[in-house]
Design a protein around this motif. Structure first.
Motif, PDB file in Angstrom:
ATOM      1  N   HIS B  63       0.853  -1.201   0.000  1.00 33.75           N
ATOM      2  CA  HIS B  63       0.000   0.000   0.000  1.00 33.75           C
ATOM      3  C   HIS B  63       0.887   1.249   0.000  1.00 33.75           C
ATOM      4  CE1 HIS B  63      -3.813  -2.114   0.711  1.00 33.75           C
ATOM      5  NE2 HIS B  63      -3.095  -2.931   1.445  1.00 33.75           N
ATOM      6  N   GLY B  64       1.966   1.215  -0.756  1.00 36.22           N
ATOM      7  CA  GLY B  64       2.854   2.372  -0.866  1.00 36.22           C
ATOM      8  C   GLY B  64       3.922   2.465   0.214  1.00 36.22           C
ATOM      9  N   TYR B  65       3.791   1.635   1.253  1.00 33.86           N
ATOM     10  CA  TYR B  65       4.761   1.667   2.357  1.00 33.86           C
ATOM     11  C   TYR B  65       6.003   0.851   1.963  1.00 33.86           C
ATOM     12  CZ  TYR B  65       6.601   0.715   7.055  1.00 33.86           C
ATOM     13  OH  TYR B  65       7.398   0.606   8.155  1.00 33.86           O
ATOM     14  N   GLN B  66       7.182   1.509   1.993  1.00 36.42           N
ATOM     15  CA  GLN B  66       8.416   0.839   1.562  1.00 36.42           C
ATOM     16  C   GLN B  66       9.072   0.085   2.715  1.00 36.42           C
ATOM     17  OE1 GLN B  66      11.073   3.806   0.014  1.00 36.42           O
ATOM     18  NE2 GLN B  66       9.459   4.838  -1.130  1.00 36.42           N
ATOM     19  N   LEU B  67       9.538  -1.119   2.429  1.00 35.98           N
ATOM     20  CA  LEU B  67      10.239  -1.876   3.464  1.00 35.98           C
ATOM     21  C   LEU B  67      11.371  -2.699   2.862  1.00 35.98           C
ATOM     22  CD1 LEU B  67      10.029  -2.332   6.585  1.00 35.98           C
ATOM     23  CD2 LEU B  67       8.777  -4.425   6.057  1.00 35.98           C
TER      24      LEU B  67
END
Lengths: 240, 240
Positions: B63-67
């Motif tokens: 959901h667009g969250y970078q990890l």
């Protein structure tokens, strides 16, 4: 009273200090069992046979269950004990961000800080020699690059790594930096963001941090004095 | 259909393969985005600017969250998606044991396997030279010691690392070993326990593993062929 949680540690080791502060600040009851790595106590006796098959510090036994690796111990305590939420927060994917930092630390910050401490203090101390200028220079450059990465990747305009609250990521990181600061490395030169963050973390941790730092300094000093005494005895023996 | 979870990977990288198999076997919907590290695609363009500030693989956006960091991604997926319990079991402190293995792997198995793969294949491939016998010898001895430790510390009379069920510890470990096996290292010589465990893990992972292994082999072969063609073109040019 005998505690179900036994914590084996050495204040000369950064992960031991981080977990000690975490245990104290979280008010988790535990039995503190110091083990001297410089004296090789982690390689012998009950520790080797009954506590930790990895022969590494820090380590715990919890109701007899043995566990090694500081990040595994941190997560175990977060699951099994009552721990304030801010150390490993569920909200806003705080756990994912903490995990990301801890994994990065293991292959970057921890390697660079451990290497510098070993070259500057541990190897000369154990081998009773001077530190190698060349090895120290290499370790220092590596550390400089790693601290630059830390500043750039993890510090922002927020107070702490995750935002406005301190987490285990900050606590682990400050103990890594102290490993180099204690033996004379200038971590803050031209690193204003790092310097500001360091002061905020230190102040937030308060007396728990201060007490462990004092014991770390005392352990370093004691080892140095012991070495000096041995040197004097040897010099005296050679004169006779 | 565009997925909320995007997975950036390279089959030449062991952690990418482990997470790919984990995603497929857990039936988590995801968009697979291959990135070639040999071609330097992780250092440029959208990946560098918008996906992963670490410039490392594997990586996700959720959901667009970078990890980044494979162990952080594994734990993120275990928390945020529907994942079969056996991969990271809550019962009998299975999570603590998995965490302990993953932390050990990061500073031991992963370092030894990556180094061997680099000395044997990656460095000669990128620099178009022969592997250094000396460097390969050192890497091989380190790897032998690490595999002995793995056998001794983590394999027992049980089928898998945690007991009778496969976990992410086994999946990560088999992908590490494949990194050396693929370039000709004899991991199983005089290691019957390792060999037995390897077969059990491979069979348990079934078609998910088989398909990824085939793509890994194909990627290695393709890189070798590309290098050979370039060599032939250069030799032809020198003749003219």
């Amino acid at each position: 009273m005998s505690q179900s949680l036994k914590f084996y540690f050495d204040f000369l080791n950064q992960s031991s200090r981080a977990l000690y502060i975490f245990l104290e600040a979280s008010k988790i009851p535990f039995e503190a069992i110091p083990i001297s790595m410089v004296k090789g106590e982690h390689l012998t006796g009950e520790f080797r046979d009954k506590v930790n098959r990895f022969r590494k510090l820090p380590a715990i036994t919890d109701h007899g269950y043995q566990l090694s690796e500081s990040v595994a111990i941190f997560r175990h305590l977060s699951r099994e004990k009552l721990v304030p939420e801010h150390w490993y927060p569920r909200r806003q994917l705080g756990r994912s961000r903490t995990d990301e930092y801890l994994a990065w630390q293991q292959t970057n910050m921890d390697v660079a800080c451990t290497d510098y401490f070993q070259q500057k203090w541990l190897i000369p101390h154990l081998q009773k020699t001077r530190a190698s200028d060349n090895a120290l220079n290499v370790a220092g450059k590596h550390l400089d690059g790693t601290l630059n990465d830390f500043e750039q990747l993890f510090l922002s305009s927020h107070k702490f790594i995750l935002g406005e609250n301190i987490s285990f990521a900050d606590l682990s990181a400050i103990c890594e930096i102290d490993q180099t600061k204690s033996v004379g490395f200038s971590a803050f030169k031209n690193r204003h963001k790092l310097s500001r963050w360091y002061d905020l973390v230190r102040d937030e941790l308060g007396p728990y941090y201060k007490s462990v730092q004092e014991q770390f300094d005392a352990a370093l000093k004691q080892s140095n004095q012991r070495e000096q005494r041995q040197g004097e005895v040897q010099a005296q023996a050679l004169k006779q």
